[in-house]
Design a protein around this motif. Structure first.
Motif, PDB file in Angstrom:
ATOM      1  N   PHE A 220       0.833  -1.209   0.000  1.00 50.50           N
ATOM      2  CA  PHE A 220       0.000   0.000   0.000  1.00 50.50           C
ATOM      3  C   PHE A 220       0.868   1.259   0.000  1.00 50.50           C
ATOM      4  O   PHE A 220       0.544   2.250  -0.674  1.00 50.50           O
ATOM      5  CB  PHE A 220      -0.917   0.002   1.223  1.00 50.50           C
ATOM      6  CG  PHE A 220      -1.694   1.278   1.404  1.00 50.50           C
ATOM      7  CD1 PHE A 220      -2.806   1.556   0.625  1.00 50.50           C
ATOM      8  CD2 PHE A 220      -1.302   2.228   2.348  1.00 50.50           C
ATOM      9  CE1 PHE A 220      -3.512   2.747   0.773  1.00 50.50           C
ATOM     10  CE2 PHE A 220      -2.008   3.408   2.500  1.00 50.50           C
ATOM     11  CZ  PHE A 220      -3.117   3.665   1.713  1.00 50.50           C
ATOM     12  N   LYS A 221       1.982   1.238   0.697  1.00 53.73           N
ATOM     13  CA  LYS A 221       2.843   2.417   0.783  1.00 53.73           C
ATOM     14  C   LYS A 221       3.377   2.811  -0.587  1.00 53.73           C
ATOM     15  O   LYS A 221       3.485   4.007  -0.903  1.00 53.73           O
ATOM     16  CB  LYS A 221       4.001   2.149   1.745  1.00 53.73           C
ATOM     17  CG  LYS A 221       4.863   3.385   2.041  1.00 53.73           C
ATOM     18  CD  LYS A 221       5.907   3.061   3.075  1.00 53.73           C
ATOM     19  CE  LYS A 221       6.703   4.316   3.457  1.00 53.73           C
ATOM     20  NZ  LYS A 221       7.376   4.936   2.294  1.00 53.73           N
ATOM     21  N   GLN A 222       3.694   1.804  -1.418  1.00 56.04           N
ATOM     22  CA  GLN A 222       4.191   2.109  -2.762  1.00 56.04           C
ATOM     23  C   GLN A 222       3.135   2.852  -3.591  1.00 56.04           C
ATOM     24  O   GLN A 222       3.450   3.799  -4.304  1.00 56.04           O
ATOM     25  CB  GLN A 222       4.605   0.828  -3.485  1.00 56.04           C
ATOM     26  CG  GLN A 222       5.857   0.176  -2.920  1.00 56.04           C
ATOM     27  CD  GLN A 222       5.575  -0.788  -1.790  1.00 56.04           C
ATOM     28  OE1 GLN A 222       4.678  -0.530  -0.973  1.00 56.04           O
ATOM     29  NE2 GLN A 222       6.337  -1.878  -1.736  1.00 56.04           N
ATOM     30  N   THR A 226       3.696   6.615  -4.847  1.00 58.32           N
ATOM     31  CA  THR A 226       3.832   6.776  -6.301  1.00 58.32           C
ATOM     32  C   THR A 226       2.698   7.600  -6.895  1.00 58.32           C
ATOM     33  O   THR A 226       2.931   8.517  -7.700  1.00 58.32           O
ATOM     34  CB  THR A 226       3.871   5.397  -6.986  1.00 58.32           C
ATOM     35  OG1 THR A 226       4.937   4.626  -6.431  1.00 58.32           O
ATOM     36  CG2 THR A 226       4.082   5.541  -8.477  1.00 58.32           C
ATOM     37  N   LEU A 227       1.449   7.283  -6.529  1.00 64.56           N
ATOM     38  CA  LEU A 227       0.285   7.910  -7.154  1.00 64.56           C
ATOM     39  C   LEU A 227      -0.387   8.964  -6.271  1.00 64.56           C
ATOM     40  O   LEU A 227      -1.328   9.633  -6.712  1.00 64.56           O
ATOM     41  CB  LEU A 227      -0.732   6.841  -7.545  1.00 64.56           C
ATOM     42  CG  LEU A 227      -0.236   5.785  -8.526  1.00 64.56           C
ATOM     43  CD1 LEU A 227      -1.317   4.758  -8.800  1.00 64.56           C
ATOM     44  CD2 LEU A 227       0.216   6.436  -9.832  1.00 64.56           C
ATOM     45  N   GLY A 228       0.038   9.102  -5.041  1.00 65.43           N
ATOM     46  CA  GLY A 228      -0.516  10.125  -4.170  1.00 65.43           C
ATOM     47  C   GLY A 228      -1.560   9.595  -3.203  1.00 65.43           C
ATOM     48  O   GLY A 228      -2.030   8.452  -3.301  1.00 65.43           O
ATOM     49  N   GLY A 232      -4.256   6.352  -2.763  1.00 66.67           N
ATOM     50  CA  GLY A 232      -4.221   5.514  -1.570  1.00 66.67           C
ATOM     51  C   GLY A 232      -5.583   5.428  -0.900  1.00 66.67           C
ATOM     52  O   GLY A 232      -6.013   4.352  -0.468  1.00 66.67           O
ATOM     53  N   ASP A 233      -6.276   6.562  -0.822  1.00 65.03           N
ATOM     54  CA  ASP A 233      -7.609   6.557  -0.232  1.00 65.03           C
ATOM     55  C   ASP A 233      -8.568   5.674  -1.031  1.00 65.03           C
ATOM     56  O   ASP A 233      -9.417   4.966  -0.464  1.00 65.03           O
ATOM     57  CB  ASP A 233      -8.165   7.972  -0.149  1.00 65.03           C
ATOM     58  CG  ASP A 233      -7.470   8.822   0.908  1.00 65.03           C
ATOM     59  OD1 ASP A 233      -6.734   8.234   1.734  1.00 65.03           O
ATOM     60  OD2 ASP A 233      -7.660  10.056   0.911  1.00 65.03           O
ATOM     61  N   MET A 235      -7.821   3.015  -2.724  1.00 67.18           N
ATOM     62  CA  MET A 235      -7.521   1.615  -2.429  1.00 67.18           C
ATOM     63  C   MET A 235      -8.037   1.224  -1.039  1.00 67.18           C
ATOM     64  O   MET A 235      -8.508   0.098  -0.841  1.00 67.18           O
ATOM     65  CB  MET A 235      -6.014   1.370  -2.524  1.00 67.18           C
ATOM     66  CG  MET A 235      -5.420   1.677  -3.892  1.00 67.18           C
ATOM     67  SD  MET A 235      -6.230   0.782  -5.240  1.00 67.18           S
ATOM     68  CE  MET A 235      -5.647  -0.894  -4.938  1.00 67.18           C
ATOM     69  N   LEU A 236      -7.968   2.144  -0.099  1.00 70.88           N
ATOM     70  CA  LEU A 236      -8.499   1.860   1.238  1.00 70.88           C
ATOM     71  C   LEU A 236     -10.013   1.654   1.198  1.00 70.88           C
ATOM     72  O   LEU A 236     -10.550   0.737   1.825  1.00 70.88           O
ATOM     73  CB  LEU A 236      -8.143   2.997   2.199  1.00 70.88           C
ATOM     74  CG  LEU A 236      -6.684   3.129   2.608  1.00 70.88           C
ATOM     75  CD1 LEU A 236      -6.471   4.411   3.412  1.00 70.88           C
ATOM     76  CD2 LEU A 236      -6.247   1.916   3.430  1.00 70.88           C
ATOM     77  N   VAL A 237     -10.694   2.526   0.463  1.00 72.18           N
ATOM     78  CA  VAL A 237     -12.144   2.414   0.358  1.00 72.18           C
ATOM     79  C   VAL A 237     -12.522   1.117  -0.342  1.00 72.18           C
ATOM     80  O   VAL A 237     -13.486   0.435   0.056  1.00 72.18           O
ATOM     81  CB  VAL A 237     -12.721   3.633  -0.397  1.00 72.18           C
ATOM     82  CG1 VAL A 237     -14.209   3.435  -0.703  1.00 72.18           C
ATOM     83  CG2 VAL A 237     -12.527   4.904   0.420  1.00 72.18           C
ATOM     84  N   ARG A 238     -11.781   0.755  -1.368  1.00 73.72           N
ATOM     85  CA  ARG A 238     -12.067  -0.504  -2.073  1.00 73.72           C
ATOM     86  C   ARG A 238     -11.831  -1.699  -1.156  1.00 73.72           C
ATOM     87  O   ARG A 238     -12.627  -2.657  -1.128  1.00 73.72           O
ATOM     88  CB  ARG A 238     -11.189  -0.620  -3.317  1.00 73.72           C
ATOM     89  CG  ARG A 238     -11.411  -1.932  -4.077  1.00 73.72           C
ATOM     90  CD  ARG A 238     -10.520  -2.032  -5.302  1.00 73.72           C
ATOM     91  NE  ARG A 238     -10.664  -3.328  -5.918  1.00 73.72           N
ATOM     92  CZ  ARG A 238      -9.996  -4.419  -5.546  1.00 73.72           C
ATOM     93  NH1 ARG A 238      -9.138  -4.347  -4.527  1.00 73.72           N
ATOM     94  NH2 ARG A 238     -10.165  -5.578  -6.168  1.00 73.72           N
ATOM     95  N   ALA A 239     -10.751  -1.690  -0.404  1.00 75.73           N
ATOM     96  CA  ALA A 239     -10.480  -2.793   0.525  1.00 75.73           C
ATOM     97  C   ALA A 239     -11.588  -2.888   1.568  1.00 75.73           C
ATOM     98  O   ALA A 239     -12.022  -3.998   1.923  1.00 75.73           O
ATOM     99  CB  ALA A 239      -9.124  -2.587   1.194  1.00 75.73           C
ATOM    100  N   ALA A 240     -12.059  -1.743   2.062  1.00 72.82           N
ATOM    101  CA  ALA A 240     -13.151  -1.742   3.039  1.00 72.82           C
ATOM    102  C   ALA A 240     -14.406  -2.363   2.444  1.00 72.82           C
ATOM    103  O   ALA A 240     -15.123  -3.121   3.116  1.00 72.82           O
ATOM    104  CB  ALA A 240     -13.440  -0.318   3.505  1.00 72.82           C
ATOM    105  N   HIS A 241     -14.663  -2.083   1.161  1.00 70.54           N
ATOM    106  CA  HIS A 241     -15.834  -2.662   0.498  1.00 70.54           C
ATOM    107  C   HIS A 241     -15.708  -4.181   0.409  1.00 70.54           C
ATOM    108  O   HIS A 241     -16.682  -4.914   0.633  1.00 70.54           O
ATOM    109  CB  HIS A 241     -15.977  -2.060  -0.905  1.00 70.54           C
ATOM    110  CG  HIS A 241     -17.034  -2.721  -1.728  1.00 70.54           C
ATOM    111  ND1 HIS A 241     -18.378  -2.512  -1.525  1.00 70.54           N
ATOM    112  CD2 HIS A 241     -16.935  -3.617  -2.760  1.00 70.54           C
ATOM    113  CE1 HIS A 241     -19.071  -3.240  -2.380  1.00 70.54           C
ATOM    114  NE2 HIS A 241     -18.218  -3.909  -3.145  1.00 70.54           N
TER     115      HIS A 241
END
Length: 350
Positions: A220-222, A226-228, A232-233, A235-241
């Protein structure tokens, strides 16, 4: 010797006779009722006349009123109208009761009777039903003032009740928001701690065991660097889903902070069910996500701790076991799950 003149006796006092027209009497007592000795209605105040209806004057009392009670009198109707407190009911409107005081207008049983009536505790209902206004009451009558006070009190109480309701709703919303992660909408650490405490108490009473799945996103840190942070947010929201989609209705998913999540699987739980869930979670989180034309890939490492019914349950111990199992999964190559006490699941071959 001095002489004292005798004092002449005073002249006998005679009470003056007060003559009032029906109109004047109506202004003083808008609800008066004037009856003759035979129980016929000789006159009524304007307010009472409007309520009883036209044609009452000259008619029989019993046609328009029912004598409910005359305090201290259990005799004829005529005897009831001899200076007694009365209770009447309107024949046309039996839901309304009147109260009043009867005063004879002369000596003897053949004298006319004057009755001053009021609605008593039914005043507010009568005002609304008959459309009465301040003009329908005597200028010195405090009935309307009391009615206004009662209505003002009701209005204030209604507003206070509404305000209390709004405050309670706002409090409930604030309490709910205080237990939610603002980014993902998952439960936060505070909500998880409360659910964990309840699960431990339930298990201690022998009702059911439960399990913890401590999950951390790999790589996740990469993506963040890399993309800001916006990526990252996402990806977090998608993982939560994904987490919310895979758990059962009664389970709890919480974000502890950063890219760290935890799942409380309320019991009863079985090892096979936990293993299947962990594999599905990792597989779905590893699916690539396109952000601005770039495929972003992350994975997840999971540590599992199962509350056993055969031993005392401590929240700190369970969390420590799940945390140790999580980092064992990390050290073993990431993208895998481990069940404490450190039984590892090998990463599937690509």
């Amino acid at each position: 010797m001095s002489r004292i003149d005798p004092v002449e006796p005073p002249m006998p006092f005679s009470e003056p006779v007060l003559a009032l027209s029906t109109e004047m009497l109506g202004r003083l007592m808008p609800m008066f009722l004037w009856l003759d000795a035979r129980g016929r209605i000789r006159g009524m105040g304007p307010t009472l006349a409007r309520i009883v209806g036209p044609g009452a004057a000259g008619g029989d009392f019993a046609r328009h009123f029912t004598l409910r009670r005359a305090r201290g009198v259990e005799q004829s109707r005529e005897a009831a109208f001899s200076g007694r407190r009365l209770g009447l009911t309107l024949v046309r409107y039996p839901m309304f009761n009147l109260r009043g005081l009867a005063v004879p207008l002369g000596p003897g049983e053949q004298a006319d009777v004057l009755v001053n009536l009021s609605f008593g505790i039914q005043l507010s209902e009568a005002v609304r039903y008959f459309g009465l206004t301040e003009a329908d009451f005597a200028a010195s009558d405090l009935a309307m003032e009391f009615l206004f006070l009662a209505e003002a009190k009701a209005a204030v109480l209604g507003e206070l009740t509404a305000l209390t309701g709004r405050l309670q709703l706002a409090k409930a919303e604030a309490e709910t928001e205080a237990q939610l992660d603002p980014l993902t909408g998952l439960a936060n650490r505070r909500a998880f701690d409360a659910a964990m405490s309840h699960a431990i108490k339930s298990a201690a009473r022998g009702r059911r065991n439960f399990a913890l799945l401590h999950l951390d996103l790999d790589y996740f840190k990469q993506v963040n660097d890399t993309l800001g942070h916006a990526a990252g947010d996402t990806m977090l929201v998608r993982a939560a889903h994904v987490l919310r989609d895979e758990v059962r209705r009664g389970d709890l998913v919480a974000r502890l902070g950063g890219d760290e999540f935890i799942i409380l699987l309320r019991g009863p739980v079985e090892r096979g069910m936990i293993e299947s869930m962990a594999e599905r979670l990792i597989a779905r989180i590893e699916e690539p996500v396109s952000l601005d034309g770039v495929d972003c890939r992350i994975s997840a490492s999971i540590g599992v701790s199962i509350a056993l019914e055969c031993r005392p349950i401590l929240a700190e111990e369970l969390m420590a076991e799940a945390d140790a199992a999580l980092y064992q999964s990390k050290r073993a190559g990431r993208g895998r799950w481990t069940i404490a006490p450190l039984r590892f699941a090998p990463r599937p071959q690509a």
